[in-house]
Design an enzyme around this catalytic site. Structure first.
Site, short mmCIF file in Angstrom:
data_model
loop_
_atom_site.label_atom_id
_atom_site.label_comp_id
_atom_site.label_asym_id
_atom_site.label_seq_id
_atom_site.Cartn_x
_atom_site.Cartn_y
_atom_site.Cartn_z
N GLY A 50 0.87 -1.17 -0.18
CA GLY A 50 -0.02 0.09 0.10
C GLY A 50 0.84 1.42 -0.08
NE ARG A 98 14.13 16.22 -2.83
CZ ARG A 98 14.46 16.94 -1.92
NH1 ARG A 98 14.51 16.00 -0.74
NH2 ARG A 98 15.02 18.06 -2.04
CB ALA A 99 15.90 10.57 0.90
NE ARG A 144 17.49 15.32 -5.77
CZ ARG A 144 16.80 16.50 -5.92
NH1 ARG A 144 16.90 17.39 -4.80
NH2 ARG A 144 16.22 16.87 -6.89
NE ARG A 146 -2.06 -4.41 -1.14
CZ ARG A 146 -1.67 -3.96 -0.24
NH1 ARG A 146 -0.52 -4.43 0.58
NH2 ARG A 146 -2.04 -3.14 0.30
N GLY A 162 5.58 -2.22 3.81
CA GLY A 162 5.29 -2.47 5.28
C GLY A 162 5.65 -4.01 5.32
CG ASP A 163 2.97 -6.94 7.20
OD1 ASP A 163 2.35 -5.98 6.44
OD2 ASP A 163 2.20 -7.96 7.40
CB THR A 168 2.77 0.63 6.74
OG1 THR A 168 1.42 0.39 6.92
CG2 THR A 168 3.62 0.47 7.79
CB ILE A 169 -1.28 4.95 6.77
CG1 ILE A 169 -2.31 3.73 6.37
CG2 ILE A 169 -0.82 5.49 5.32
CD1 ILE A 169 -3.56 4.31 5.90
CG ASP A 170 -1.85 0.00 8.13
OD1 ASP A 170 -2.75 0.73 7.87
OD2 ASP A 170 -1.64 -1.21 7.53
CG ASP A 191 0.91 -2.53 10.70
OD1 ASP A 191 1.83 -2.03 10.18
OD2 ASP A 191 0.14 -3.24 10.36
NE ARG A 223 -2.00 -4.01 7.23
CZ ARG A 223 -1.25 -5.02 6.87
NH1 ARG A 223 -1.11 -5.87 6.13
NH2 ARG A 223 -0.31 -4.80 7.85
N GLY A 266 -12.06 14.19 19.78
CA GLY A 266 -12.87 14.19 20.89
C GLY A 266 -14.48 13.39 20.51
CD GLU A 324 -8.73 -1.12 6.76
OE1 GLU A 324 -9.01 -1.38 5.58
OE2 GLU A 324 -8.03 -0.53 7.18
#
Length: 340
Positions: free
Chosen positions: A16, A26-27, A30, A77, A107-108, A130-132, A134, A176, A190, A228
């Site tokens: 993902g 980029r890093a 360069r 994937r 990710g994993d 990964t945004i998760d 995890d 996930r 809140g 999720e």
């Protein structure tokens, strides 16, 4: 491999996408060029490695990319990387194109592919994208900060209309089977209830009782942040509405959380991790993953990243509960009157 003997490295993004991946790419490009290395970009992750979608990268190829979401190398994937034949072909193509070290951003699942390549003699370093959030060995993963901010802003908007119509709103966020985005958004927005895969007891009646009690006390709206990993927000909304008589709507934020311009934190941290990945390869290391822990960027054995056992902080969960209107000590302290 002896220290500083590298001549050519490759970089790919897999699984993902996550905001900040372009900063990491980029890093790598360069930093590699600055160290006198040839750098090759691999399109579409492991699929592109197997299909030889490989190109030389120069500094200008990553110009004007740090602020962009997604990944300029694209991602996919790849089922073939789960097979011995697929791994063998990927390793052979690394050697064919002179790639002596490979930076894998993902990710994993991506790290499992990297581990398999390392077992075929390819030097690999993983960068957690990964945004998760995890991955067990790191307190930060590329994209999490942007995803949380995107979700937070969306929930604020849903809350406005939920208040206007005196509704209950269930907002489902990504992650996930991990509840980090839900927990952070629950605190930041809140929310009255936060449903986490790691903690949820599936006692829906408790939520229903909270909604009814809050409405009795004059609370105009009720926000539930649902992870999720629990899901089923639409059917949950129907059951809650039937039980309470209160208009209840489900909003699934979905893949909007993966997109958008990355935050400053995701740009900076991803840049540091990308540079460190190159440095670690140049030190002759392999089977490593870059992480952030106790205030420092470090490299860990990649098996730590594959362990994937990470636990929601109980103290943060307790704080989230104590800040909501459902906290059972609220009446004892404030006499049950809402400030809002």
């Amino acid at each position: 491999m002896a220290k500083n003997q590298l001549n050519c490295i490759g970089v790919l993004t897999s699984g993902g996408d996550a905001p900040g991946m372009n900063a990491a790419i980029r890093a790598v490009v360069r930093r590699g060029l600055a160290k006198g290395l040839q750098v090759k970009g691999i399109m579409k992750g492991y699929e592109g490695l197997i299909d030889e979608q490989i190109k030389d990268m120069q500094a200008h190829d990553v110009s004007d990319t740090i602020q962009k979401g997604g990944t300029v190398l694209y991602t996919a994937r790849c089922k073939e990387m789960r097979t011995e034949e697929g791994v063998r072909r990927a390793a052979e193509n690394c050697l064919k194109h002179g790639i002596e070290g490979l930076v894998v951003i993902g990710g994993d699942g991506s790290f499992r592919g990297a581990e398999a390549l390392a077992n075929h003699g390819i030097n690999v370093v993983g960068v957690p994208g990964t945004i998760d959030l995890d991955i067990s060995c790191t307190e930060y993963t590329i994209g999490f900060d942007t995803a949380v901010n995107t979700a937070m802003e969306a929930i604020d908007k849903v809350r406005d209309t939920s208040t206007s119509h005196e509704r209950c709103s269930i907002i489902e966020v990504m992650g996930r089977n991990a509840g980090y985005i839900a927990l952070w958004c629950g605190i930041a927005n809140g929310a009255e209830d936060i449903l986490l895969p790691e903690k949820y007891d599936y006692d829906e009646q408790k939520i229903i009782d909270n909604i009814i009690e809050n409405r009795r006390r004059g609370k105009a709206h009720h926000i539930i942040v649902n992870a999720e990993g629990i899901g089923h927000s639409a059917s949950m909304a129907r059951r809650i509405e039937a039980a309470t008589g209160i208009d209840t709507r489900a909003t699934i934020l979905g893949h909007m959380q993966r997109g958008g311009s990355p935050t400053a934190k995701d740009r900076v941290y991803a840049s540091v991790m990308g540079c460190m990945a190159v440095d670690v390869l140049c030190e002759g290391k392999t089977k490593r993953v870059i992480g952030y822990k106790n205030g420092h960027f470090q490299d860990f054995d990649i098996m730590e990243g594959l362990a994937m056992e990470k636990h929601i902080d109980d103290y943060e969960v307790e704080i989230a509960s104590s800040l909501s209107h459902n906290y059972n000590k609220y009446d004892q302290v404030f006499g049950g009157e809402f400030a809002e």
